[in-house]
Design an enzyme around this catalytic site. Structure first.
Site, PDB file in Angstrom:
ATOM      1  CE  LYS A  68     -26.327 -25.633 -25.172  1.00 29.61           C
ATOM      2  NZ  LYS A  68     -26.197 -27.065 -24.839  1.00 29.61           N
ATOM      3  CG  ASP A 104     -28.559 -29.433 -22.375  1.00 29.41           C
ATOM      4  OD1 ASP A 104     -29.358 -29.978 -23.165  1.00 29.41           O
ATOM      5  OD2 ASP A 104     -27.712 -28.602 -22.739  1.00 29.41           O
TER       6      ASP A 104
HETATM    7  P1  NDP Z   1     -17.751 -28.287 -26.019  1.00 34.31           P
HETATM    8  O1  NDP Z   1     -17.091 -27.825 -27.275  1.00 34.31           O
HETATM    9  O2  NDP Z   1     -18.124 -27.305 -24.985  1.00 34.31           O
HETATM   10  O3  NDP Z   1     -16.752 -29.372 -25.301  1.00 34.31           O
HETATM   11  C1  NDP Z   1     -16.140 -30.379 -26.052  1.00 34.31           C
HETATM   12  C2  NDP Z   1     -15.472 -31.385 -25.121  1.00 34.31           C
HETATM   13  O4  NDP Z   1     -14.924 -32.431 -25.928  1.00 34.31           O
HETATM   14  C3  NDP Z   1     -14.297 -30.820 -24.316  1.00 34.31           C
HETATM   15  O5  NDP Z   1     -14.212 -31.509 -23.103  1.00 34.31           O
HETATM   16  C4  NDP Z   1     -13.089 -31.156 -25.229  1.00 34.31           C
HETATM   17  O6  NDP Z   1     -11.887 -31.246 -24.518  1.00 34.31           O
HETATM   18  C5  NDP Z   1     -13.505 -32.524 -25.699  1.00 34.31           C
HETATM   19  N1  NDP Z   1     -12.872 -32.923 -26.972  1.00 34.31           N
HETATM   20  C6  NDP Z   1     -13.170 -32.437 -28.203  1.00 34.31           C
HETATM   21  N2  NDP Z   1     -12.413 -33.076 -29.124  1.00 34.31           N
HETATM   22  C7  NDP Z   1     -11.642 -33.968 -28.450  1.00 34.31           C
HETATM   23  C8  NDP Z   1     -10.655 -34.925 -28.851  1.00 34.31           C
HETATM   24  N3  NDP Z   1     -10.317 -35.090 -30.123  1.00 34.31           N
HETATM   25  N4  NDP Z   1     -10.067 -35.682 -27.886  1.00 34.31           N
HETATM   26  C9  NDP Z   1     -10.412 -35.525 -26.578  1.00 34.31           C
HETATM   27  N5  NDP Z   1     -11.333 -34.638 -26.149  1.00 34.31           N
HETATM   28  C10 NDP Z   1     -11.939 -33.871 -27.080  1.00 34.31           C
HETATM   29  O7  NDP Z   1     -18.991 -29.158 -26.482  1.00 34.31           O
HETATM   30  P2  NDP Z   1     -20.294 -29.561 -25.651  1.00 34.31           P
HETATM   31  O8  NDP Z   1     -19.873 -29.887 -24.270  1.00 34.31           O
HETATM   32  O9  NDP Z   1     -21.343 -28.561 -25.858  1.00 34.31           O
HETATM   33  O10 NDP Z   1     -20.764 -30.869 -26.419  1.00 34.31           O
HETATM   34  C11 NDP Z   1     -20.007 -32.077 -26.392  1.00 34.31           C
HETATM   35  C12 NDP Z   1     -20.729 -33.135 -27.241  1.00 34.31           C
HETATM   36  O11 NDP Z   1     -21.980 -33.429 -26.658  1.00 34.31           O
HETATM   37  C13 NDP Z   1     -21.020 -32.685 -28.672  1.00 34.31           C
HETATM   38  O12 NDP Z   1     -20.778 -33.769 -29.526  1.00 34.31           O
HETATM   39  C14 NDP Z   1     -22.499 -32.374 -28.669  1.00 34.31           C
HETATM   40  O13 NDP Z   1     -23.120 -32.629 -29.914  1.00 34.31           O
HETATM   41  C15 NDP Z   1     -23.004 -33.351 -27.625  1.00 34.31           C
HETATM   42  N6  NDP Z   1     -24.216 -32.862 -26.943  1.00 34.31           N
HETATM   43  C16 NDP Z   1     -25.297 -33.691 -26.902  1.00 34.31           C
HETATM   44  C17 NDP Z   1     -26.446 -33.288 -26.272  1.00 34.31           C
HETATM   45  C18 NDP Z   1     -27.632 -34.187 -26.274  1.00 34.31           C
HETATM   46  O14 NDP Z   1     -28.740 -33.701 -26.009  1.00 34.31           O
HETATM   47  N7  NDP Z   1     -27.464 -35.485 -26.528  1.00 34.31           N
HETATM   48  C19 NDP Z   1     -26.545 -31.982 -25.603  1.00 34.31           C
HETATM   49  C20 NDP Z   1     -25.331 -31.195 -25.671  1.00 34.31           C
HETATM   50  C21 NDP Z   1     -24.206 -31.638 -26.326  1.00 34.31           C
HETATM   51  P3  NDP Z   1     -10.981 -29.931 -24.215  1.00 34.31           P
HETATM   52  O15 NDP Z   1     -11.558 -29.296 -22.976  1.00 34.31           O
HETATM   53  O16 NDP Z   1      -9.625 -30.488 -24.016  1.00 34.31           O
HETATM   54  O17 NDP Z   1     -11.081 -29.051 -25.426  1.00 34.31           O
END
Ligand code: NDP
Length: 280
Positions: A68, A104
């Protein structure tokens, strides 16, 4: 006869994507002879893949993790939504010019508009600071009069970067400690889970007793439909917003950018939920 157009999504992994089923059902519902595919594109192949899509005259495509941001440098133009977010999830090929958008933003805000949410004076809590959180905070920056936006994230460095982005967009934004989550859920009118917690049916770190009744709880995780957080929110008498609503709305906006037509949202929902219909 109009030419048959081809669309796709690129990402890695991409096999789980629901975009092909949503977009193909939309084309079918409107009798548009177009097809939508998914292509796994590893990061090392991104540049060549974009050139290949350009040379076959792809009409448009979606972009998912991990491209992205890295795709920005291969595009010819950016729409305001992509420019402000610094990320692209939708590309339109306009007679050889590749234009990047970020649907988004619309995807996130539309379900709140449908619930007639009043943004003036509300306190917002964003849990997470990944790619999706950037689109969310950018979408929120278009709403006037938010009282404050609090960011809580596992990695405080990532939270700080998101806060910087929010401040640049003019939001009253600050970071708080993940360990004090309950303090901030309790004072928030809109709680957004933008982490991937829930994707594997994990327990949400949000405590049900610290969700305000009549607040809004929005989980952008769309599979499962009912995450632990949304189940807790229902029990706490909060309004819930499902991740699939954002998924459909962002896809509907991409469809509109590509075709100029309003997307047949009911057909897209039906393709996702089948004969049993939308969950309540
Ligand atoms: P990214 O990988 O960019 O970010 C993931 C985020 O989740 C970070 O803030 C990360 O924290 C946090 N995280 C992951 N695992 C854990 C954990 N075990 N405990 C605490 N924090 C955690 O992903 P995206 O931002 O692209 O997507 C996030 C979610 O949103 C996904 O599940 C995706 O499927 C969903 N999504 C849904 C959309 C929709 O249209 N409904 C659109 C886009 C995404 P840290 O910074 O510490 O790593």
């Amino acid at each position: 006869m109009p030419p048959i157009k081809t669309y796709c999504i690129i990402g890695d992994p991409v096999q789980h994507s629901l975009s092909p089923i949503m977009q193909n059902s939309a084309f079918f519902a409107l009798g548009i002879k177009s097809s939508y595919f998914s292509f796994r594109v590893p990061s090392t192949d991104l540049k060549e893949s974009i050139e290949s899509l350009r040379s076959i005259g792809i009409a448009g495509f979606n972009v998912t993790v991990p491209h992205k941001i890295s795709i920005l440098k291969y595009l010819d133009k950016l729409d305001q939504t992509a420019f402000k977010t610094n990320a692209v999830n939708t590309v339109k090929n306009d007679e050889g010019i590749l234009i990047g958008y970020n649907t988004d933003l619309y995807g996130f805000i539309q379900p709140l508009y449908e619930r007639k949410v009043k943004f003036k004076g509300i306190k917002v809590l964003i849990i997470g600071a990944g790619g999706a959180a950037y689109a969310i905070i950018t979408a929120l920056s278009y709403e006037k009069g938010l009282s404050e936006v609090i960011v809580v994230n596992r990695s405080s460095d990532n939270a700080s970067k998101l806060v910087q982005h929010g401040l640049k967009l003019g939001l009253n934004c600050h970071r708080e400690n993940f360990n004090n989550l309950s303090t901030f859920t309790l004072r928030s009118d809109l709680i957004i889970n933008a982490t991937s917690i829930g994707l594997n049916d994990e327990t949400s770190p949000v405590d049900q007793d610290y969700i305000k009744p009549n607040s809004i709880v929005y989980d952008i995780v769309y599979k499962p439909v009912y995450t632990d957080l949304l189940r807790k929110a229902r029990k706490a008498n909060a309004t819930v917003v499902f991740g699939y609503e954002m998924l459909i709305a962002q896809g509907a906006q991409a469809f509109k950018i590509w075709t100029g037509l309003d997307a047949p949202v009911d057909a897209m929902k039906k393709a996702l939920f089948g004969i049993f219909g939308e969950p309540t």
